[in-house]
Write a protein that holds these residues in place. Structure first.
Motif, PDB file in Angstrom:
ATOM      1  N   TYR A 293       0.836  -1.205   0.000  1.00 25.95           N
ATOM      2  CA  TYR A 293       0.000   0.000   0.000  1.00 25.95           C
ATOM      3  C   TYR A 293       0.869   1.253   0.000  1.00 25.95           C
ATOM      4  CZ  TYR A 293      -4.421  -2.472   0.945  1.00 25.95           C
ATOM      5  OH  TYR A 293      -5.535  -3.248   0.847  1.00 25.95           O
ATOM      6  N   LEU A 294       1.888   1.272   0.860  1.00 25.44           N
ATOM      7  CA  LEU A 294       2.741   2.456   0.958  1.00 25.44           C
ATOM      8  C   LEU A 294       3.529   2.656  -0.330  1.00 25.44           C
ATOM      9  CD1 LEU A 294       3.676   4.742   2.793  1.00 25.44           C
ATOM     10  CD2 LEU A 294       5.459   3.224   3.681  1.00 25.44           C
ATOM     11  N   PHE A 295       3.997   1.566  -0.930  1.00 23.96           N
ATOM     12  CA  PHE A 295       4.719   1.679  -2.193  1.00 23.96           C
ATOM     13  C   PHE A 295       3.852   2.324  -3.272  1.00 23.96           C
ATOM     14  CE2 PHE A 295       4.939  -0.492  -6.351  1.00 23.96           C
ATOM     15  CZ  PHE A 295       6.057   0.155  -6.865  1.00 23.96           C
ATOM     16  N   LEU A 296       2.614   1.873  -3.407  1.00 26.15           N
ATOM     17  CA  LEU A 296       1.755   2.416  -4.460  1.00 26.15           C
ATOM     18  C   LEU A 296       1.385   3.865  -4.184  1.00 26.15           C
ATOM     19  CD1 LEU A 296      -0.444  -0.695  -5.220  1.00 26.15           C
ATOM     20  CD2 LEU A 296       1.326   0.319  -6.643  1.00 26.15           C
ATOM     21  N   PHE A 297       1.303   4.253  -2.911  1.00 25.62           N
ATOM     22  CA  PHE A 297       1.097   5.665  -2.606  1.00 25.62           C
ATOM     23  C   PHE A 297       2.304   6.479  -3.063  1.00 25.62           C
ATOM     24  CE2 PHE A 297       1.610   9.392   0.085  1.00 25.62           C
ATOM     25  CZ  PHE A 297       0.379  10.015  -0.072  1.00 25.62           C
ATOM     26  N   MET A 298       3.504   5.979  -2.792  1.00 24.75           N
ATOM     27  CA  MET A 298       4.705   6.697  -3.210  1.00 24.75           C
ATOM     28  C   MET A 298       4.842   6.707  -4.725  1.00 24.75           C
ATOM     29  SD  MET A 298       7.425   5.535  -0.283  1.00 24.75           S
ATOM     30  CE  MET A 298       7.102   5.968   1.446  1.00 24.75           C
ATOM     31  N   ALA A 299       4.421   5.626  -5.386  1.00 24.14           N
ATOM     32  CA  ALA A 299       4.417   5.617  -6.845  1.00 24.14           C
ATOM     33  C   ALA A 299       3.469   6.681  -7.379  1.00 24.14           C
ATOM     34  CB  ALA A 299       4.007   4.229  -7.354  1.00 24.14           C
ATOM     35  N   ALA A 300       2.316   6.850  -6.723  1.00 26.68           N
ATOM     36  CA  ALA A 300       1.379   7.898  -7.130  1.00 26.68           C
ATOM     37  C   ALA A 300       1.967   9.284  -6.893  1.00 26.68           C
ATOM     38  CB  ALA A 300       0.064   7.742  -6.374  1.00 26.68           C
ATOM     39  N   MET A 301       2.761   9.444  -5.840  1.00 28.47           N
ATOM     40  CA  MET A 301       3.447  10.720  -5.618  1.00 28.47           C
ATOM     41  C   MET A 301       4.413  11.021  -6.772  1.00 28.47           C
ATOM     42  SD  MET A 301       4.273  10.758  -1.507  1.00 28.47           S
ATOM     43  CE  MET A 301       4.822  12.467  -1.520  1.00 28.47           C
ATOM     44  N   CYS A 302       5.097   9.983  -7.246  1.00 28.95           N
ATOM     45  CA  CYS A 302       5.996  10.168  -8.386  1.00 28.95           C
ATOM     46  C   CYS A 302       5.220  10.616  -9.618  1.00 28.95           C
ATOM     47  CB  CYS A 302       6.744   8.865  -8.673  1.00 28.95           C
ATOM     48  SG  CYS A 302       7.951   8.391  -7.424  1.00 28.95           S
TER      49      CYS A 302
END
Length: 462
Positions: free
Chosen positions: A426-435
């Motif tokens: 979940y946290l990875f995909l949030f950070m991917a969305a930030m990118c």
């Protein structure tokens, strides 16, 4: 479609946390749940045909709010023109997962693996939906506030994990059990700080089910604290963020997992490679911050000494000894594997203890699935490459931190079966969305409407 980009501050008036838009607040609440609640150990007392873990309910609420906003919220004040291919990685992984199940449907049914495969695929769809909604919802002006939120939440998680190591009390599980007892059941905490000789290392888990999982989310949050310290305009703020970074590292180390040292080391090396001058400025502040952090957890050095001792070496040997057992499966299903989600840890007769997500993916979805999984990790880094070294304070620092967080996820995936535990994905995909957001262009909706309303010229050919 061409449009004139607006200054990044032009749309900051309605940016989180100074906004009444519900979606950013729901996303912030979900981040808080990832860091502070054992989301996969909370089971609401509601009978459903699918797994009713707390995180599934939360994702369903976010999806519902996004759908309602699209139906009744009118046109958004801001439209983002994304780079092409921003969702290519996760779409490819979803496609391969479906294909792997389809070609193995007979075997999956005969071996009774359909139920677990269906549940795992439903989780994957939820992850993809959350990524898409966050990527389409975030605004550039919201990246830094969310970065600050991640550091604050990670610091609380680290402090709670340090307290768990010292006292044996897991505040995350205990508080969740007290708060949610009227509406949900909470699994008992797996914490065990004084195991007998046969059990090996203590079990320190924070708000997760395993020490590797809490280590992963803390390591993914670390670059945000480091970047905020490096870019801080004053000495006081630089020291504050430096202390937060050291507390986060300490929280990872007290789990006594090698990943608590390995993943932060990779993160810091990546940040230094991209911004060496800013990182060198932090050296004297880091020494002071480290001293303050060690005062909170004086046993961290003993934790470091135990990394190379008996149980640690035994865990590495036990992990690698299981690798040859999957060779026949890889050779018999090289392209699409045995079916996504069929690697069930509850079945001792078929489960392979790989402790490596890359091997797990090639076992379940074959070579094509492994390539798609790698693409899912690499795509955000590829998109954000143009702003990693940007001096734009709204884009550059959050992009650098989020990119390093995605890299931390990639490193952690080589150390255990990371998709089995929901917090880090979940946290990875949030950070991917930030990118994705950091690399996007924001334009007023009116300009997009004018562009769409222009008549198209038809070019005649002779």
């Amino acid at each position: 479609m061409a449009a004139i980009a607006q200054p990044d501050g032009a749309f900051a008036a309605d940016a989180w946390p100074r906004t009444y838009r519900p979606l950013p607040w729901l996303i912030a609440g979900f981040l808080a749940a990832i860091f502070l609640l054992p989301i996969d150990a909370i089971h609401p007392k509601v009978p459903l045909p699918f797994s009713s873990d707390f995180d599934r309910f939360f994702v369903a609420v976010i999806v519902g709010a996004w759908a309602l906003a699209g139906l009744f919220g009118g046109r958004a004040a801001v439209v983002r023109l994304r780079s092409r291919g921003w969702a290519a990685g996760i779409v490819a992984f979803l496609f391969v997962a479906v294909a792997s199940i389809a070609v193995n449907v007979d075997r999956i049914t005969n071996l009774g693996e359909w139920e677990v495969a269906q549940k795992r695929f439903a989780v994957l769809v939820g992850l993809a939906a959350l990524f898409a909604i966050v990527a389409l919802t975030l605004r550039v002006a919201e990246l830094r506030p969310f970065a600050v939120l991640i550091v604050a939440l990670a610091t609380l998680t680290a402090l709670g994990t340090i307290y768990e190591k010292r006292s044996g009390d897991n505040l995350f599980y205990e508080t969740s059990a007290a708060v949610f007892s009227p509406v949900a059941n909470v699994d008992p905490s797996p914490t065990e700080i004084d195991p007998d000789a046969n059990r090996g290392r203590p079990t320190i888990t924070g708000p997760t089910r395993h020490g590797l999982s809490v280590t992963s989310i803390l390591s993914m949050a670390l670059p945000f604290a480091v970047v905020l310290a490096a870019m801080a305009p004053t000495t006081r703020r630089r020291l504050l963020w430096g202390v937060a970074a050291c507390i986060i590292v300490t929280g990872a180390l007290v789990t006594q997992r090698k990943s608590g040292a390995v993943i932060p080391a990779f993160v810091l090396l990546a940040l230094f490679a991209l911004r060496p001058r800013q990182l060198l400025r932090l050296a004297p502040f880091g020494i002071v911050a480290l001293a303050l952090a060690l005062a909170l957890a004086p046993g961290v050095f003993s934790s470091l000494q135990e990394f190379g001792h008996g149980d640690s070496r035994a865990s590495t040997k036990g992990r690698t000894s299981d690798y040859p057992a999957i060779v026949p499966d890889l050779l018999s299903n090289p392209l699409l594997g045995r079916g996504y989600g069929t690697l069930d840890s509850a079945r001792s007769d078929t489960y392979r203890i790989l402790d490596n997500e890359y091997l797990g993916e090639i076992y379940q979805v074959g070579v094509l699935g492994l390539i798609a999984f790698l693409a899912m990790i690499v795509t955000p880094l590829f998109l954000v490459r143009s702003v990693l070294r940007s001096d734009n304070p709204l884009r550059g620092p959050p992009a650098l931190a989020a990119g390093a967080g995605c890299l931390a996820f990639g490193v952690a995936s080589a150390l255990y079966d990371i998709l089995t535990f929901p917090q880090a994905p979940y946290l990875f995909l949030f950070m991917a969305a930030m990118c994705v957001c950091a690399s996007s262009i924001e334009v007023p909706a009116s300009e997009v409407e004018r562009e769409r309303s222009r008549p198209r010229r038809i070019l005649a050919t002779s």
